[in-house]
Write an enzyme that holds these catalytic residues in place. Sequence first.
Site, mmCIF file in Angstrom:
data_model
loop_
_atom_site.group_PDB
_atom_site.id
_atom_site.type_symbol
_atom_site.label_atom_id
_atom_site.label_comp_id
_atom_site.label_asym_id
_atom_site.label_seq_id
_atom_site.Cartn_x
_atom_site.Cartn_y
_atom_site.Cartn_z
ATOM 1 N N GLY A 82 5.745 64.120 51.583
ATOM 2 C CA GLY A 82 5.126 64.286 50.269
ATOM 3 C C GLY A 82 6.147 64.971 49.385
ATOM 4 N N GLY A 101 5.839 65.382 46.155
ATOM 5 C CA GLY A 101 5.156 65.682 44.892
ATOM 6 C C GLY A 101 5.450 67.110 44.473
ATOM 7 N N ASN A 102 4.491 67.702 43.758
ATOM 8 C CA ASN A 102 4.726 69.048 43.217
ATOM 9 C C ASN A 102 5.028 70.077 44.298
ATOM 10 O OD1 ASN A 102 4.402 68.308 40.546
ATOM 11 N ND2 ASN A 102 2.201 68.717 40.523
ATOM 12 N N GLY A 139 5.592 69.571 47.719
ATOM 13 C CA GLY A 139 6.648 69.171 48.660
ATOM 14 C C GLY A 139 8.035 69.340 48.070
ATOM 15 N N ARG A 188 -11.528 72.169 47.161
ATOM 16 C CA ARG A 188 -10.530 71.587 48.070
ATOM 17 C C ARG A 188 -11.216 70.672 49.090
ATOM 18 N NH1 ARG A 188 -9.297 77.012 47.382
ATOM 19 N NH2 ARG A 188 -7.171 77.581 46.787
ATOM 20 N N HIS A 203 -9.050 78.804 53.812
ATOM 21 C CA HIS A 203 -8.326 78.673 52.533
ATOM 22 C C HIS A 203 -9.229 77.924 51.548
ATOM 23 C CE1 HIS A 203 -5.043 78.239 49.739
ATOM 24 N NE2 HIS A 203 -5.109 76.927 49.789
HETATM 25 N N1 LIG Z 1 -2.451 74.871 51.650
HETATM 26 C C1 LIG Z 1 -2.155 75.331 50.444
HETATM 27 O O1 LIG Z 1 -2.012 76.530 50.244
HETATM 28 C C2 LIG Z 1 -1.973 74.374 49.308
HETATM 29 C C3 LIG Z 1 -2.287 73.045 49.459
HETATM 30 N N2 LIG Z 1 -2.074 72.152 48.444
HETATM 31 C C4 LIG Z 1 -2.362 70.749 48.736
HETATM 32 O O2 LIG Z 1 -1.128 70.066 48.934
HETATM 33 C C5 LIG Z 1 -1.302 68.675 48.654
HETATM 34 C C6 LIG Z 1 -0.182 68.192 47.732
HETATM 35 O O3 LIG Z 1 -0.329 68.750 46.455
HETATM 36 P P1 LIG Z 1 0.687 68.344 45.284
HETATM 37 O O4 LIG Z 1 2.076 68.346 45.807
HETATM 38 O O5 LIG Z 1 0.341 69.168 44.113
HETATM 39 O O6 LIG Z 1 0.250 66.822 45.025
HETATM 40 P P2 LIG Z 1 1.159 65.667 44.406
HETATM 41 O O7 LIG Z 1 0.238 64.562 44.012
HETATM 42 O O8 LIG Z 1 2.083 66.207 43.381
HETATM 43 O O9 LIG Z 1 2.046 65.188 45.651
HETATM 44 C C7 LIG Z 1 1.517 64.577 46.762
HETATM 45 C C8 LIG Z 1 2.525 63.525 47.224
HETATM 46 O O10 LIG Z 1 2.066 62.956 48.440
HETATM 47 C C9 LIG Z 1 2.521 61.607 48.441
HETATM 48 N N3 LIG Z 1 1.815 60.834 49.453
HETATM 49 C C10 LIG Z 1 0.568 60.318 49.415
HETATM 50 N N4 LIG Z 1 0.313 59.632 50.544
HETATM 51 C C11 LIG Z 1 1.421 59.716 51.307
HETATM 52 C C12 LIG Z 1 1.777 59.214 52.587
HETATM 53 N N5 LIG Z 1 0.934 58.504 53.319
HETATM 54 N N6 LIG Z 1 3.004 59.495 53.059
HETATM 55 C C13 LIG Z 1 3.887 60.219 52.334
HETATM 56 N N7 LIG Z 1 3.604 60.724 51.115
HETATM 57 C C14 LIG Z 1 2.384 60.465 50.612
HETATM 58 C C15 LIG Z 1 2.241 61.141 47.014
HETATM 59 O O11 LIG Z 1 2.953 59.961 46.712
HETATM 60 C C16 LIG Z 1 2.676 62.363 46.229
HETATM 61 O O12 LIG Z 1 4.029 62.258 45.805
HETATM 62 C C17 LIG Z 1 -2.712 68.549 48.074
HETATM 63 O O13 LIG Z 1 -3.614 68.115 49.061
HETATM 64 C C18 LIG Z 1 -3.039 69.970 47.639
HETATM 65 O O14 LIG Z 1 -4.414 70.212 47.585
HETATM 66 C C19 LIG Z 1 -1.561 72.536 47.249
HETATM 67 C C20 LIG Z 1 -1.256 73.858 47.032
HETATM 68 C C21 LIG Z 1 -1.465 74.879 48.021
HETATM 69 O O1 LIG Z 2 -6.106 75.195 44.573
HETATM 70 C C1 LIG Z 2 -5.771 74.156 45.150
HETATM 71 O O2 LIG Z 2 -6.461 73.148 45.262
HETATM 72 C C2 LIG Z 2 -4.419 74.133 45.800
HETATM 73 C C3 LIG Z 2 -4.333 75.264 46.716
HETATM 74 O O3 LIG Z 2 -4.768 75.211 47.851
HETATM 75 C C4 LIG Z 2 -3.919 76.536 46.140
HETATM 76 O O4 LIG Z 2 -3.175 76.571 45.154
HETATM 77 O O5 LIG Z 2 -4.328 77.559 46.697
#
Ligand SMILES: NC(=O)C1=CN([C@@H]2O[C@H](COP(=O)(O)OP(=O)(O)OC[C@H]3O[C@@H](n4cnc5c(N)ncnc54)[C@H](O)[C@@H]3O)[C@@H](O)[C@H]2O)C=CC1
Ligand SMILES: O=C([O-])CC(=O)C(=O)O
Length: 313
Positions: A8, A10-11, A13, A89, A176
């Site tokens: 991933g 995206g933002n 990754g 989430r 979380h």
């Molecule tokens: N655990 C935590 O503390 C946090 C979790 N997240 C989660 O992280 C995830 C990513 O968030 P963002 O980067 O902001 O989203 P984003 O939309 O910017 O990036 C996600 C990327 O995953 C790619 N993707 C989708 N399916 C795929 C596959 N099968 N194989 C490879 N790549 C694939 C997309 O093309 C996209 O570039 C979300 O589920 C978000 O809720 C976000 C922030 C904190």
């Molecule tokens: O808020 C969200 O959905 C993404 C995340 O897990 C965080 O930033 O803590």
Amino acid sequence: MSKVTVVGAGNVGATCANVLAFNEVADEVVMLDVKEGVSEGKAMDMMQTAQLLGFDTTVVGCTNDYAQTANSDVVVITSGIPRKPGMTREELIGVNAGIVKSVAENILKYSPNAILVVISNPMDTMTYLSLKALGLPKNRIIGMGGALDSSRFKYFLSQALGCNANEVEGMVIGGHGDTTMIPLTRFATYKGMPVTNFISEEKLNEVAAATMVGGATLTKLLGTSAWYAPGAAGAFVVESILHDQKKMIPCSVYLEGEYGESDICIGVPVILGKNGIEKIVELDLNADEKAKFAASAKAVHGTNAALKEVGAL
Ligand SMILES: NC(=O)C1=CN([C@@H]2O[C@H](COP(=O)(O)OP(=O)(O)OC[C@H]3O[C@@H](n4cnc5c(N)ncnc54)[C@H](O)[C@@H]3O)[C@@H](O)[C@H]2O)C=CC1
Ligand SMILES: O=C([O-])CC(=O)C(=O)O
């Protein structure tokens, strides 16, 4: 040669990969995404900062080519959709369970010894899914959430105290989620002194509440969820593993009786080193904290149950 793959680009990754490169956490960082050319473009962009920032890590991008991820020491999974304002989430499970499961299976084919750091949401449930689907030993599947939530907790504490966030200690355990996080206010300190020496109980409760909805607040402001602190928190977890730092970091890990819970991945403090989870640290929680942990675990169990409904387990 140490190698980290970030799935991933995206933002979250790409930010994680950027921090890993800037801090020279690994010799090589591979980004993989399904979007044609995006990983390659972001990797090239990052490599063009190498001489400006002075790092030697090599960043490589690829479009869904798992062969390029072969023999990674650590793999960070960020693939999947983020929430939009007003969503929880947990609502992401239907889309993200299928993505995370297939990504984890592909990764394992090429990096059978890798340690997995799961970031995609709902993170505790995606960590549980990865563990169940792959059947790896529990020390190698780590959910990242507590590192981020604890950093936000320290930020809000520093704002309330009017001090430097680096002089504050604090941890967030539990799920979380907006209602499942447990900021451990009783253990929070400023220069080793309880924060209650400096701020009122009421202020401390406000800090805890702001921490719990920290992700939702940013999602509302940004229109999508946050990435700078999440990406940096992912890199922080990877660094403790890869450099065998043995830091104590709250992470979502599989419990078998610890904290009175089993068959669940949920946030508790762990020691992170070269073997992944080297130890689960059992805190001496009081009755109120224990009750909050039990309620948090009940909610996470409920989300895990939905994995069957969406056909992921
Ligand atoms: N655990 C935590 O503390 C946090 C979790 N997240 C989660 O992280 C995830 C990513 O968030 P963002 O980067 O902001 O989203 P984003 O939309 O910017 O990036 C996600 C990327 O995953 C790619 N993707 C989708 N399916 C795929 C596959 N099968 N194989 C490879 N790549 C694939 C997309 O093309 C996209 O570039 C979300 O589920 C978000 O809720 C976000 C922030 C904190
Ligand atoms: O808020 C969200 O959905 C993404 C995340 O897990 C965080 O930033 O803590």
